[in-house]
Design an enzyme around this catalytic site. Structure first.
Site, short mmCIF file in Angstrom:
data_model
loop_
_atom_site.label_atom_id
_atom_site.label_comp_id
_atom_site.label_asym_id
_atom_site.label_seq_id
_atom_site.Cartn_x
_atom_site.Cartn_y
_atom_site.Cartn_z
CG ASP B 82 -1.92 1.12 1.15
OD1 ASP B 82 -2.01 1.80 0.11
OD2 ASP B 82 -2.65 1.32 2.15
CD1 TRP B 107 2.11 -4.82 5.22
CD2 TRP B 107 3.20 -2.87 5.30
NE1 TRP B 107 2.04 -4.24 3.98
CE2 TRP B 107 2.70 -3.05 3.98
CE3 TRP B 107 3.93 -1.71 5.58
CZ2 TRP B 107 2.89 -2.11 2.97
CZ3 TRP B 107 4.12 -0.79 4.57
CH2 TRP B 107 3.61 -0.98 3.30
CG ASP B 126 6.22 2.70 4.69
OD1 ASP B 126 5.91 2.08 3.66
OD2 ASP B 126 5.40 2.97 5.60
CD1 TRP B 158 3.53 -0.20 8.03
CD2 TRP B 158 4.43 -0.38 10.07
NE1 TRP B 158 2.74 -1.06 8.77
CE2 TRP B 158 3.27 -1.19 10.02
CE3 TRP B 158 5.17 -0.34 11.25
CZ2 TRP B 158 2.84 -1.94 11.10
CZ3 TRP B 158 4.74 -1.09 12.34
CH2 TRP B 158 3.58 -1.88 12.24
CE1 TYR B 167 5.29 5.05 2.27
CE2 TYR B 167 3.99 6.60 0.98
CZ TYR B 167 4.57 5.36 1.13
OH TYR B 167 4.43 4.43 0.14
CB THR B 170 6.30 1.07 0.05
OG1 THR B 170 5.58 2.03 0.82
CG2 THR B 170 6.33 -0.25 0.81
#
Lengths: 409, 181
Positions: B82, B107, B126, B158, B167, B170
């Site tokens: 995501d 995650w 991330d 994260w 952020y 990822t």
């Protein structure tokens, strides 16, 4: 000849009068520095629409689609302004870095005047506020309106408690193994736990931890976890699982009570692969007990897939009373771009021809003639429906760049 | 299928995290006090730190189409991703773009390799410290769980344990094969 001159004089007089009439009356110069305030009485269909890229929450009147004002959110793009119980202020958890994306981090709960939308104050909290995409249950105001709780993760989990009356940070309360925060009584909050229980945190008069205890196990986090996206009606919270099972949680008494779960889905619905999904998938109109659930057709792991319909339920009778067809947000966006009104042949064509990625978030207002708003991030759209009949009313134009959280304050 | 194994792995990762991060004292105390008492995964988070022994990644040379394209949401490792793909933002599927910092906690997902048919545990780290990349946004939710099952929730930012929580994008790093236990 004299008669002729008299006629010309009359014509000239009339022309002069006419030209004088067209000269604007003297007007006062427009004042400089005027800034509007919001009406003392909020509109029944005002909604907050936050934007993850613009990093602000916009206050929008869903009736006319007018843009009323906005609250900035610092580095956080997903914002959920929470109105105080007396309606005079909004509270919001925010994160800032001294140099935008770097430098010293400061987390605050901001306090904003509800009429001027000017900051009234702020309370610095530990710099560990959790940011998550749905932003459901990221913060909560206690039912007595005194304490604002913010969910932290770094990755240890805890709650920051702010006394909004005294404008001060009171305590950080560890919530090991448990996340998120929901108001659950006068000075009580609950968090959801990885073992299928809820952690109930009760505050004392000063906002410090008075007690903290797990409930019994009331959902199966492995087989069918409940989502974060719950809806509340008075003392009842309604959590829904991935498989569409509603878990009512009663927070009225000293101990939480868990009523018999029930399903949003009939056998026929399951056969047609209907599932609840989206980032804000439940909304509840308290007075009528109507529960709105965002639905799509899909398989396992589509628990966040956007919806194409809203199923409406009577939570007292635990039965479905209506299905609302949602418009294709992409088509609505294109229609707006080409300045065509909804309802015509072009609309009909676009609704069917363009890919429908569905609606991600819904919210419902709490008045006697409620509206249901349906939001999608990309493209950013906000559609308004009559929550009682399901009839489409309008789209709000230029709602933002990436619509994220929606809420009816 | 691989759930038991994933949970055991998560628990081990959480214990590693609790005993090795800079928050060592606090986490270790909390973990010791509460892990056994409540049987709760207190720190259900993964960590792709260099100190963790890791297996070699699978052969990706025979992957074809989108499943082998790290700039495509359908790339096989992205089954629970995501966010913006680092591979579209100046990095690769396993390295962060210049100017960013890779998150220390993550995650995880379990994705099936389309050629060898094995399930692999994927760590989604991330990349942090700059603004949103804005390219190649992807959201797939195979095995995704709610925020309270944090180690398997892709909704959380994260960027933790990094110098900032801003952020950017990822990556997806293979941690090992998810075998039945």
């Amino acid at each position: 000849m004299r008669r002729c001159l008299a006629f010309l004089r009359s014509v000239a007089t009339l022309a002069l009068v006419a030209s004088c009439a067209s000269v604007p009356a003297a007007r006062a110069a427009e004042p400089l520095g005027q800034v509007r305030t919001l009406p003392a009485q909020p509109g029944p269909h005002w909604v907050w629409v936050s934007d993850i890229l613009l990093k602000r929450a916009a206050l929008i009147d869903a009736d006319g689609g007018s843009f009323l004002g906005m609250l900035p959110g610092g580095g956080s793009g997903i914002l959920a302004p929470q109105r105080s119980r007396d309606g005079r202020e909004f509270y919001q958890a925010e994160t800032y870095y001294a140099r935008g994306t770097r430098g010293e981090r400061t987390d605050i709960v901001s306090i904003t005047d509800a009429l001027t939308l000017q900051p009234k104050g702020e309370v610095v909290i530990p710099p560990k506020r959790c940011e998550h995409t749905s932003w459901v249950a990221g913060s909560a105001l206690s039912d007595d309106g005194r304490f604002f709780a913010v969910f932290n993760m770094n990755p240890a989990t805890s709650l920051s408690i702010v006394d909004v009356a005294e404008r001060r940070f009171v305590a950080e309360i560890d919530t090991p193994g448990c996340s998120l925060v929901y108001a659950a009584g006068t000075r009580r909050f609950l968090s959801l736990c990885a073992n299928g229980t809820a952690l109930v945190v009760t505050l004392d008069e000063r906002g410090r931890e008075a007690s903290k205890a797990h409930t019994e196990i009331w959902f199966d986090p492995k087989a069918d976890p409940v989502t974060e996206k719950a809806a509340r009606r008075g003392d009842q919270w309604f959590f829904v699982s991935f498989e569409g099972v509603v878990h009512p949680v009663d927070v009225s008494g000293p101990a939480l009570r868990f009523a018999e779960p029930w399903s949003l889905l009939s056998d026929a619905d399951r056969k047609e692969s209907w599932r609840v999904g989206g980032m804000q998938q439940l909304a509840l109109h308290a007075a009528t007990g109507r529960l709105y659930a965002l639905m799509h057709q899909g398989g396992v792991d589509t628990h966040k897939a956007p919806g194409t319909k809203v199923f409406v339920y009577d939570v007292d009778k635990r039965e479905r009373v209506e299905r609302i067809d949602l418009r294709n947000p992409t088509a609505s966006f294109v229609l707006e771009r080409i300045a065509m009104p909804p309802g015509g042949a072009i609309d009909w064509l676009l609704q069917r021809a363009l890919p429908n990625h569905g609606v991600e978030r819904i919210a419902v207002t709490q008045d006697d003639a409620p509206v249901l708003v349906a939001a999608t991030a990309f493209p950013a759209t906000l559609a308004v429906y009559d929550a009682r009949s399901g009839a489409y009313l309008r789209d709000v134009s230029e709602v933002g760049i990436a619509t994220s959280y929606v809420a009816a304050p | 299928m691989a759930e038991r194994n994933v949970d055991s792995w998560l628990e081990a990762a959480a214990r590693r995290l609790a005993s090795t991060t800079s928050r060592r004292g606090f986490l270790a105390r909390m973990g010791t006090a509460l892990f056994g008492a409540a049987s709760l995964p207190l720190l259900p988070v993964a960590r792709a730190g260099a100190e963790s022994p890791r297996e070699a990644g699978p052969d990706e040379s025979k992957l074809q189409g989108a499943a082998g394209d790290p700039t495509n949401c359908e790339y096989w490792r992205y089954c629970a991703i995501d966010g913006f793909l680092s591979a579209c933002c100046g990095g690769t599927h396993s390295s962060c773009p210049p100017g960013t910092e890779m998150s220390r906690v993550t995650w995880i997902g379990t994705c099936r390799h389309p050629v060898d048919g094995k399930d692999y545990i994927i760590s989604y780290n991330d990349c942090c410290g700059t603004s949103f990349c804005g390219r190649c946004i992807c959201n797939r939710n195979e095995g995704d769980r709610p925020v309270y099952l944090a180690g398997r929730s892709n909704d959380i930012n994260w960027c933790m344990g990094t110098s900032t929580a801003a952020y950017s994008s990822t990556v997806a790093i293979v941690l090992g094969v998810a075998t039945e236990s």
